[in-house]
Design a protein around this motif. Structure first.
Motif, PDB file in Angstrom:
ATOM      1  N   ALA A 198       0.842  -1.199   0.000  1.00 53.77           N
ATOM      2  CA  ALA A 198       0.000   0.000   0.000  1.00 53.77           C
ATOM      3  C   ALA A 198       0.875   1.247   0.000  1.00 53.77           C
ATOM      4  O   ALA A 198       1.713   1.424   0.881  1.00 53.77           O
ATOM      5  CB  ALA A 198      -0.927   0.014   1.214  1.00 53.77           C
ATOM      6  N   GLY A 199       0.683   2.103  -1.004  1.00 47.78           N
ATOM      7  CA  GLY A 199       1.406   3.366  -1.074  1.00 47.78           C
ATOM      8  C   GLY A 199       0.539   4.501  -0.564  1.00 47.78           C
ATOM      9  O   GLY A 199      -0.643   4.595  -0.910  1.00 47.78           O
ATOM     10  N   PHE A 200       1.109   5.358   0.281  1.00 44.99           N
ATOM     11  CA  PHE A 200       0.388   6.482   0.887  1.00 44.99           C
ATOM     12  C   PHE A 200       0.918   7.803   0.350  1.00 44.99           C
ATOM     13  O   PHE A 200       2.127   8.025   0.293  1.00 44.99           O
ATOM     14  CB  PHE A 200       0.572   6.474   2.403  1.00 44.99           C
ATOM     15  N   ASP A 201       0.002   8.699  -0.003  1.00 42.65           N
ATOM     16  CA  ASP A 201       0.363  10.080  -0.320  1.00 42.65           C
ATOM     17  C   ASP A 201      -0.332  10.976   0.708  1.00 42.65           C
ATOM     18  O   ASP A 201      -1.564  11.080   0.714  1.00 42.65           O
ATOM     19  CB  ASP A 201      -0.067  10.452  -1.735  1.00 42.65           C
ATOM     20  N   LEU A 202       0.466  11.593   1.585  1.00 40.79           N
ATOM     21  CA  LEU A 202      -0.063  12.429   2.663  1.00 40.79           C
ATOM     22  C   LEU A 202      -0.187  13.869   2.188  1.00 40.79           C
ATOM     23  O   LEU A 202       0.775  14.444   1.679  1.00 40.79           O
ATOM     24  CB  LEU A 202       0.870  12.374   3.883  1.00 40.79           C
ATOM     25  N   ASN A 203      -1.374  14.449   2.372  1.00 38.72           N
ATOM     26  CA  ASN A 203      -1.609  15.821   1.942  1.00 38.72           C
ATOM     27  C   ASN A 203      -2.346  16.602   3.017  1.00 38.72           C
ATOM     28  O   ASN A 203      -2.920  16.025   3.947  1.00 38.72           O
ATOM     29  CB  ASN A 203      -2.426  15.840   0.644  1.00 38.72           C
ATOM     30  N   SER A 204      -2.356  17.915   2.880  1.00 39.46           N
ATOM     31  CA  SER A 204      -2.980  18.764   3.887  1.00 39.46           C
ATOM     32  C   SER A 204      -4.492  18.593   3.940  1.00 39.46           C
ATOM     33  O   SER A 204      -5.109  18.771   4.988  1.00 39.46           O
ATOM     34  CB  SER A 204      -2.646  20.238   3.628  1.00 39.46           C
ATOM     35  N   ASP A 205      -5.119  18.209   2.808  1.00 34.80           N
ATOM     36  CA  ASP A 205      -6.583  18.128   2.761  1.00 34.80           C
ATOM     37  C   ASP A 205      -7.125  16.740   2.450  1.00 34.80           C
ATOM     38  O   ASP A 205      -8.328  16.522   2.436  1.00 34.80           O
ATOM     39  CB  ASP A 205      -7.138  19.119   1.737  1.00 34.80           C
ATOM     40  N   ARG A 206      -6.237  15.767   2.197  1.00 32.01           N
ATOM     41  CA  ARG A 206      -6.701  14.417   1.862  1.00 32.01           C
ATOM     42  C   ARG A 206      -5.557  13.416   2.038  1.00 32.01           C
ATOM     43  O   ARG A 206      -4.378  13.783   2.049  1.00 32.01           O
ATOM     44  CB  ARG A 206      -7.207  14.362   0.426  1.00 32.01           C
ATOM     45  N   VAL A 263       3.864   1.774   2.589  1.00 32.21           N
ATOM     46  CA  VAL A 263       4.954   2.585   2.047  1.00 32.21           C
ATOM     47  C   VAL A 263       4.602   4.072   2.122  1.00 32.21           C
ATOM     48  O   VAL A 263       3.529   4.490   1.667  1.00 32.21           O
ATOM     49  CB  VAL A 263       5.266   2.209   0.585  1.00 32.21           C
ATOM     50  N   PHE A 264       5.509   4.843   2.708  1.00 34.28           N
ATOM     51  CA  PHE A 264       5.380   6.297   2.776  1.00 34.28           C
ATOM     52  C   PHE A 264       6.584   6.941   2.090  1.00 34.28           C
ATOM     53  O   PHE A 264       7.622   6.306   1.899  1.00 34.28           O
ATOM     54  CB  PHE A 264       5.343   6.782   4.228  1.00 34.28           C
ATOM     55  N   GLU A 265       6.463   8.238   1.798  1.00 35.50           N
ATOM     56  CA  GLU A 265       7.618   9.011   1.352  1.00 35.50           C
ATOM     57  C   GLU A 265       8.577   9.199   2.527  1.00 35.50           C
ATOM     58  O   GLU A 265       8.146   9.430   3.661  1.00 35.50           O
ATOM     59  CB  GLU A 265       7.184  10.397   0.874  1.00 35.50           C
ATOM     60  N   PRO A 313      11.257  10.284  -2.111  1.00 33.90           N
ATOM     61  CA  PRO A 313      10.094  10.851  -2.808  1.00 33.90           C
ATOM     62  C   PRO A 313      10.411  11.502  -4.155  1.00 33.90           C
ATOM     63  O   PRO A 313       9.494  11.941  -4.855  1.00 33.90           O
ATOM     64  CB  PRO A 313       9.588  11.902  -1.811  1.00 33.90           C
ATOM     65  N   LYS A 314      11.685  11.557  -4.527  1.00 31.14           N
ATOM     66  CA  LYS A 314      12.056  12.256  -5.756  1.00 31.14           C
ATOM     67  C   LYS A 314      11.335  11.641  -6.962  1.00 31.14           C
ATOM     68  O   LYS A 314      11.408  10.439  -7.212  1.00 31.14           O
ATOM     69  CB  LYS A 314      13.570  12.187  -5.967  1.00 31.14           C
ATOM     70  N   GLY A 315      10.609  12.474  -7.693  1.00 32.67           N
ATOM     71  CA  GLY A 315       9.927  12.026  -8.900  1.00 32.67           C
ATOM     72  C   GLY A 315       8.535  11.488  -8.682  1.00 32.67           C
ATOM     73  O   GLY A 315       7.832  11.172  -9.651  1.00 32.67           O
ATOM     74  N   THR A 316       8.086  11.358  -7.424  1.00 29.33           N
ATOM     75  CA  THR A 316       6.755  10.796  -7.172  1.00 29.33           C
ATOM     76  C   THR A 316       5.664  11.855  -7.234  1.00 29.33           C
ATOM     77  O   THR A 316       4.482  11.520  -7.235  1.00 29.33           O
ATOM     78  CB  THR A 316       6.702  10.102  -5.799  1.00 29.33           C
ATOM     79  N   ILE A 341       4.606   5.682  -5.221  1.00 29.05           N
ATOM     80  CA  ILE A 341       5.208   5.370  -3.917  1.00 29.05           C
ATOM     81  C   ILE A 341       5.090   3.866  -3.650  1.00 29.05           C
ATOM     82  O   ILE A 341       6.030   3.227  -3.173  1.00 29.05           O
ATOM     83  CB  ILE A 341       4.530   6.197  -2.810  1.00 29.05           C
ATOM     84  N   ALA A 342       3.927   3.285  -3.976  1.00 28.26           N
ATOM     85  CA  ALA A 342       3.738   1.835  -3.802  1.00 28.26           C
ATOM     86  C   ALA A 342       4.713   1.057  -4.688  1.00 28.26           C
ATOM     87  O   ALA A 342       5.331   0.073  -4.241  1.00 28.26           O
ATOM     88  CB  ALA A 342       2.297   1.454  -4.118  1.00 28.26           C
TER      89      ALA A 342
END
Length: 352
Positions: A198-206, A263-265, A313-316, A341-342
């Motif tokens: 599982a790849g995670f993309d963490l953002n301020s609103d989602r 998986v996280f950045e 995280p480079k390029g993701t 990321i995954a």
């Protein structure tokens, strides 16, 4: 399956300890407040020394004149260095608190010590101008076994622990417990899954999540929204709670569908934040404690029995490959980031 954390050296340093908090009642709280006053004063002076590039030994000698206990002075200077690293040259020290770094050779901690009783923890704080100030701390019964083992390990010089005394919403003690010991007592066993990643993309609103199999094929995707937290004036503590709640929900979902790797950045290899020309977006970035969310998510995932991987995280987020994924798979930019990321995590698994 023994869960593990795979990350850069910089990242691993941030996962060595986890802080547990307790309320404490001191016999002489005025003396404790006095220590905090001079400690905070030492941190402010330490910022000025750090800006001048003063080395640790000379800084401790100087700060000793403010707070005459070397372990407090040393910790104050290290705190000043951390504050400078996080906030540049404009640093304000508003709240009063004090801390003492841990060291296993010092039987855990020289300045703030504890001993576990039947239903509470006896706390001793070194008074630089006197002997010791004694108090009772209450962490909850579920922490007593952990603290009892930490006390034994400290007495045998096998582990150390950092400690902080703070004064927001009453007097509190914060102990930095080795992460491996915390997981020993608070992990939840998880059945081995299907090897999904599982790849995670963490953002301020989602929060975006993409689950792939060992061949890189997409199994499922999820988006967890918390748009309201980016509104001007929205309480920061409430925003933090909503974001962490979304992380917890997503991880609990992953336990049910056969995921074994999360998986996280690796944000700790990024030296500075990237801002945009959009003032609204920059406001969201500046108020979003992304590293804090990453640490929480990593520890929560380890507790639930996942393997955790932090990838470069480079390029993701912005690259030709990122654009190609958006175009071919119909993902928005955040879902495309989670997918990449995954995939990067899957590469790490295959190479280990």
């Amino acid at each position: 399956m023994t869960n593990k954390l795979i990350a850069s050296r910089e990242a691993l340093e941030n996962f060595e300890f986890i802080t547990i908090n307790g309320k404490v009642e001191f016999n002489d709280v005025n003396n404790v407040v006095k220590i905090a006053y001079y400690y905070s004063k030492a941190v402010r002076a330490g910022v000025n020394l750090a800006l001048r590039g003063v080395n640790l030994n000379d800084a401790v000698k100087s700060l000793y004149k403010i707070i005459p206990y070397a372990f407090y002075a040393e910790t104050a200077y290290k705190q000043a260095l951390t504050l400078l690293g996080n906030g540049g040259s404009k640093v304000e020290v508003r709240r009063r608190w004090f801390a003492c770094r841990g060291n296993k050779s010092d039987k855990g901690n020289r300045g703030i010590r504890f001993h576990v009783e039947d239903d509470h923890v006896l706390v001793k704080v070194k008074d630089p101008w006197g002997k010791w100030v004694v108090g009772r701390a209450y962490f909850g019964k579920n922490y007593l076994l952990l603290l009892r083992e930490l006390e034994e390990l400290s007495s045998e010089r096998e582990e150390g622990y950092g400690a902080v005394i703070s004064f927001k919403d009453g007097v509190k003690i914060h102990l930095q417990v080795p992460l491996w010991l915390y997981l020993k007592y608070f992990s939840t066993p998880k059945m081995q899954g299907y090897g999904f990643v599982a790849g995670f993309d963490l953002n301020s609103d989602r929060l975006n999540v993409v689950v792939i199999d060992r061949q890189g094929r997409v199994v499922t995707t999820r988006t967890y929204w918390y748009l309201e937290v980016t509104r001007p004036g929205y309480p920061m503590e409430k925003a933090r709670t909503l974001r962490l709640s979304a992380l917890s929900q997503s991880l609990k979902f992953l336990t049910r569908i056969g995921v074994d790797y999360v998986v996280f950045e690796d944000l700790f290899v990024i030296k500075r934040r990237s801002f945009t020309k959009n003032k609204s977006a920059n406001r969201k970035i500046s108020k979003f404690a992304k590293k804090q969310m990453l640490i929480h998510g990593g520890i929560k995932a380890l507790r639930l029995g996942f393997n955790v991987i932090l990838v470069n995280p480079k390029g993701t987020t912005s690259s030709d490959n990122h654009e190609r994924v958006m175009r071919l798979r119909g993902f928005d930019r955040h879902m495309a980031s989670a997918y990449l990321i995954a995939l990067r995590g899957l590469e790490v698994i295959k190479n280990n």
